[in-house]
Scaffold this active site. Sequence first.
Site, PDB file in Angstrom:
ATOM      1  CG  HIS A  34      56.229  30.061 117.237  1.00  0.00           C
ATOM      2  ND1 HIS A  34      57.313  30.459 116.337  1.00  0.00           N
ATOM      3  CD2 HIS A  34      55.251  29.764 116.159  1.00  0.00           C
ATOM      4  CE1 HIS A  34      57.172  30.214 114.948  1.00  0.00           C
ATOM      5  NE2 HIS A  34      55.727  29.878 115.119  1.00  0.00           N
ATOM      6  CG  HIS A  37      56.129  34.379 115.127  1.00  0.00           C
ATOM      7  ND1 HIS A  37      55.429  33.430 115.754  1.00  0.00           N
ATOM      8  CD2 HIS A  37      55.623  34.517 113.688  1.00  0.00           C
ATOM      9  CE1 HIS A  37      54.251  32.961 114.894  1.00  0.00           C
ATOM     10  NE2 HIS A  37      54.615  33.508 113.834  1.00  0.00           N
ATOM     11  CE  LYS A 152      56.495  26.850 109.225  1.00  0.00           C
ATOM     12  NZ  LYS A 152      55.093  26.638 109.854  1.00  0.00           N
ATOM     13  CG  ASP A 153      55.694  29.478 106.262  1.00  0.00           C
ATOM     14  OD1 ASP A 153      54.709  28.877 106.061  1.00  0.00           O
ATOM     15  OD2 ASP A 153      56.298  29.948 107.424  1.00  0.00           O
TER      16      ASP A 153
HETATM   17  P1  AMP Z   1      52.742  33.077 110.678  1.00  0.00           P
HETATM   18  O1  AMP Z   1      52.524  34.063 111.918  1.00  0.00           O
HETATM   19  O2  AMP Z   1      52.906  31.638 110.815  1.00  0.00           O
HETATM   20  O3  AMP Z   1      52.165  33.806 109.393  1.00  0.00           O
HETATM   21  O4  AMP Z   1      54.398  33.361 110.524  1.00  0.00           O
HETATM   22  C1  AMP Z   1      55.055  34.991 110.472  1.00  0.00           C
HETATM   23  C2  AMP Z   1      56.429  34.766 110.043  1.00  0.00           C
HETATM   24  O5  AMP Z   1      57.203  33.743 110.873  1.00  0.00           O
HETATM   25  C3  AMP Z   1      56.660  34.294 108.518  1.00  0.00           C
HETATM   26  O6  AMP Z   1      57.461  34.703 107.810  1.00  0.00           O
HETATM   27  C4  AMP Z   1      56.966  32.593 108.879  1.00  0.00           C
HETATM   28  O7  AMP Z   1      57.697  32.019 107.903  1.00  0.00           O
HETATM   29  C5  AMP Z   1      57.891  32.924 110.131  1.00  0.00           C
HETATM   30  N1  AMP Z   1      58.036  31.532 110.729  1.00  0.00           N
HETATM   31  C6  AMP Z   1      56.761  30.900 111.234  1.00  0.00           C
HETATM   32  N2  AMP Z   1      57.593  29.654 111.740  1.00  0.00           N
HETATM   33  C7  AMP Z   1      58.783  29.982 111.837  1.00  0.00           C
HETATM   34  C8  AMP Z   1      59.953  29.135 112.282  1.00  0.00           C
HETATM   35  N3  AMP Z   1      59.745  28.059 113.116  1.00  0.00           N
HETATM   36  N4  AMP Z   1      61.266  29.591 112.041  1.00  0.00           N
HETATM   37  C9  AMP Z   1      61.362  30.846 111.632  1.00  0.00           C
HETATM   38  N5  AMP Z   1      60.390  31.763 110.943  1.00  0.00           N
HETATM   39  C10 AMP Z   1      59.166  31.283 110.878  1.00  0.00           C
END
Ligand code: AMP
Length: 282
Positions: A34, A37, A152-153
């Site tokens: 999204h 990412h 966010k994380d």
């Molecule tokens: P994930 O695919 O959920 O493991 O996330 C991959 C990376 O994208 C991680 O570093 C998350 O913190 C980051 N991420 C997820 N959602 C968001 C968001 N809304 N804004 C910015 N970074 C994000």
Amino acid sequence: MIVARDKTGLREALREPRRAGRSVGLVPTMGSLHAGHLSLLRAAREDCDFVVMSLFVNPAQFGPGEDFKRYPRDEARDLRLAEAEGTDLLYAPSVAEVYPPGFATRVEVTGLTEVLCGDPAQRGPEHFQGVTTVVAKLFNSVQPDRAYFGQKDAQQAAVIGRMVADLDIPVRVEVRPTVREPDGLALSSRNAYLDAEERRRAAALNRALRLAEERARTEPLDAALTAAREELAEAGIEPEYLEARDAASLEPVHALDGRPVLVAVAAKVGPARLIDNVLIAP
Ligand code: AMP
């Protein structure tokens, strides 16, 4: 864009840029991309000569009752989006490639992983062990100059920062702002689980955090958190936690006393466990 499925392919694809002394940026993801990412890929593209995105839904960071099996996956779409952002190399290993038979090592950061989402009543420290183990492997196999994570994380970013410092991993950890929907909801792959009514209610998470931030400037922190909990209750949301913590150590804080304070929330909205946070600068 080169697609590598195993470490041999990854190593081969990195040989030339490394030899030419190009800087490498890594964006670890679990796919289902999204705009959050994509903002990380864009940051990496801006800072680095060669951009690597990893795509791996990591079973080790999902608990037994969690959503590993039904986690949204659409690799063809992710490939298109990553390529459109100028990603040079996509690393999409299989579970067997990352955890071959006999795999027996865990990378564990203590303390920081035992609170908030790491509280045993929440996802537990094992969740972060799964994260640090896979991210340490990615850092070793890609050897990036910089790696990009989302605010966010926030707890995940703090844990990875600690691991990198403690293990002398030569990578610069970049934490970038949370990308949101117009109503404030933080983008998340798990938002796909929400129906229309849950989606509307989920906006209360960020509303509550912004209210806490605003109130905390003029009222005691505990009163600000109470106001935020009331905002959630009005939307029928009972948080798993809503807490104020020192942004670096994640120790509980009871007042804004000149250090950055993280107000973090986790809540089930319908079938989705959502998290969000706000960082109150001193
Ligand atoms: P994930 O695919 O959920 O493991 O996330 C991959 C990376 O994208 C991680 O570093 C998350 O913190 C980051 N991420 C997820 N959602 C968001 C968001 N809304 N804004 C910015 N970074 C994000």
